[in-house]
Design a protein around this motif. Structure first.
Motif, short mmCIF file in Angstrom:
data_model
loop_
_atom_site.label_atom_id
_atom_site.label_comp_id
_atom_site.label_asym_id
_atom_site.label_seq_id
_atom_site.Cartn_x
_atom_site.Cartn_y
_atom_site.Cartn_z
N GLY A 102 -1.79 -0.88 6.12
CA GLY A 102 -1.62 0.28 6.84
C GLY A 102 -2.93 1.13 7.35
O GLY A 102 -3.91 0.67 6.80
N MET A 103 -2.95 1.53 8.49
CA MET A 103 -4.00 2.33 9.11
C MET A 103 -5.16 1.16 9.80
O MET A 103 -6.28 1.51 9.36
N SER A 104 -4.57 0.11 9.85
CA SER A 104 -5.45 -1.22 10.21
C SER A 104 -5.08 -1.77 11.45
O SER A 104 -3.91 -1.97 11.70
N ASP A 105 -6.02 -2.50 11.98
CA ASP A 105 -5.60 -3.40 13.09
C ASP A 105 -6.14 -4.69 12.83
O ASP A 105 -6.58 -5.00 11.66
N LEU A 106 -5.63 -5.57 13.59
CA LEU A 106 -5.79 -7.25 13.05
C LEU A 106 -7.21 -7.63 12.89
O LEU A 106 -7.53 -8.29 11.90
N THR B 232 2.80 0.48 7.81
CA THR B 232 2.48 1.74 8.60
C THR B 232 2.39 2.89 7.84
O THR B 232 3.39 3.16 6.97
N SER B 233 1.09 3.56 7.56
CA SER B 233 1.00 4.73 6.57
C SER B 233 1.23 6.03 7.26
O SER B 233 0.45 6.82 7.21
N TYR C 210 4.64 9.09 6.54
CA TYR C 210 5.51 9.12 5.76
C TYR C 210 6.63 10.45 6.16
O TYR C 210 6.11 11.43 5.86
N PRO C 211 7.64 10.10 6.50
CA PRO C 211 8.40 8.63 6.77
C PRO C 211 7.75 8.20 8.19
O PRO C 211 7.47 9.26 8.99
N THR C 212 8.03 7.13 8.19
CA THR C 212 7.37 6.24 9.41
C THR C 212 8.44 6.51 10.57
O THR C 212 9.94 6.22 10.31
N LYS C 213 8.20 6.68 11.78
CA LYS C 213 9.15 6.95 13.00
C LYS C 213 9.50 5.22 13.21
O LYS C 213 8.68 4.45 13.07
N ASP C 214 10.65 5.18 13.70
CA ASP C 214 11.30 3.77 14.09
C ASP C 214 10.12 3.15 15.03
O ASP C 214 9.90 2.05 15.13
N GLY C 215 9.89 3.78 16.02
CA GLY C 215 8.85 3.20 16.97
C GLY C 215 7.44 2.73 16.59
O GLY C 215 6.60 2.22 17.35
N GLU C 216 7.08 3.23 15.37
CA GLU C 216 5.74 2.78 14.87
C GLU C 216 5.89 1.90 13.44
O GLU C 216 4.92 1.54 13.11
N ILE C 217 7.16 1.39 13.09
CA ILE C 217 7.31 0.39 12.29
C ILE C 217 7.01 -0.84 12.62
O ILE C 217 6.25 -1.68 11.97
N LYS D 240 1.19 -15.64 1.62
CA LYS D 240 2.46 -15.12 1.98
C LYS D 240 2.58 -13.59 2.36
O LYS D 240 1.56 -12.74 2.26
N ILE D 241 3.48 -13.22 3.36
CA ILE D 241 3.76 -11.94 3.82
C ILE D 241 4.68 -11.26 3.51
O ILE D 241 5.70 -11.85 3.56
N GLY D 242 4.39 -9.77 3.31
CA GLY D 242 5.25 -9.01 2.82
C GLY D 242 5.57 -7.71 3.77
O GLY D 242 4.80 -7.59 4.77
N TYR D 243 6.43 -6.79 3.22
CA TYR D 243 6.65 -5.54 4.20
C TYR D 243 6.65 -4.16 3.16
O TYR D 243 7.28 -4.35 2.17
N SER D 244 5.85 -3.45 3.39
CA SER D 244 5.73 -2.04 2.89
C SER D 244 6.33 -1.05 3.65
O SER D 244 5.29 -0.69 4.42
N GLY D 245 7.42 -0.40 3.26
CA GLY D 245 8.09 0.47 4.29
C GLY D 245 8.03 1.87 3.62
O GLY D 245 8.19 2.01 2.60
#
Length: 284
Positions: free
Chosen positions: A144-148, A172-173, A175-182, A198-203
């Protein structure tokens, strides 16, 4: 452990126990009943992570009238983590935590948990990243809070320090995250950029659908904040899911894993009598 065969589901208890270890143990039991693979906490050395000015800042809570009183009230020590560790071993669920400083990292190394979790907030602290890497414990890293470009530097820093990233989490850091920023396609972007990880998702979104969709897009692990009661006090409660929702989430993920199949197009045995009944002839 995180594998490619089944999504590793993490219930982040974090600080939603509100400083009550009995509540934390209740949440662990509920996460295990829901079918989660692991629970996660957060660990801080309060006087290291926060400045004296920040600790003195006025803040009303059940612990007192300053931010420091709240932070200290939420923090677990060895006695609490010993109980957490014992229960997780007893009921068969893994646990680990996000350290926010080097001392907390060393504290967590006193337990045989499978991972250290690097929180998104810690990605710009090179000394901290190197310290975690040098423990030899596999790392789970949120982005979260990072670019590539920052994520590339973080991965390289951990690699040079001899660390192992067991899973890199799109995140995306807010709380809660808007749909357009997920931005769920970030899962695929990270997979393409780091094919050996391995890639995961923290929602942190409202609802369950985006987390399930992340698994469909290739996430091998997902993490969600959990709570016994979303109306409880605390900064993370609003972006958390309650235990009944957690049960639904795990169930939906397991159904999805079956439904995804292996991608081979075939005629299933259950289709054959239907084909015989409905198809007029075989001329193609």
């Amino acid at each position: 452990m995180i594998t490619d065969s089944s999504c590793y589901v993490i219930a982040e208890i974090g600080i939603n126990h509100n400083g009550d270890v009995d509540k934390a143990l209740e949440m662990i039991r509920a996460a295990r009943a829901a079918g989660c693979d692991a629970v996660k906490f957060q660990k801080r050395t309060i006087d290291v992570v926060y400045s004296p000015e920040e600790l003195a800042r006025p803040r009303e809570s059940v612990f007192g009238t300053t931010n420091g009183e709240q932070k200290r009230g939420l923090e677990f020590g060895k006695a609490e983590y010993d109980r957490i560790d014992a229960l997780c071993r007893e009921i068969g669920i893994e646990w680990f935590a996000s350290p926010w400083d080097e001392g907390s990292t060393e504290f967590l190394m006193g337990y045989e948990s499978p991972y250290l979790k690097v929180a998104s907030a810690m990605l710009t602290d090179r000394d901290f990243l190197e310290h975690c890497a040098r423990t030899g414990r596999p790392l789970l890293v949120s982005t979260g809070m990072s670019d590539l470009d920052l994520i590339r530097r973080v991965v390289a820093t951990i690699d040079v320090a001899g660390g192992t990233i067991a899973c890199l989490y799109h995140c995306t850091s807010t709380y809660p995250t808007k749909d357009g920023e997920i931005n769920l396609r970030g899962v695929q972007t990270l997979a393409a950029e780091f094919p050996d990880l391995k890639i995961g998702y923290s929602g942190h979104e409202t609802g369950l659908m985006p987390t399930v969709a992340a698994v469909a897009l290739g996430a091998v692990s997902v993490e969600r904040h959990v709570t016994l009661d979303r109306s409880d006090w605390g900064s993370d409660q609003a972006a958390s899911i309650e235990m009944s929702e957690l049960t639904d989430l795990v169930s939906d993920i397991r159904r999805l894993e079956v439904a995804l199949g292996d991608g081979t197009i075939r005629v299933y045995d259950d289709e054959k009598p239907i084909a015989e009944k409905l198809r007029r002839n075989q001329t193609v």
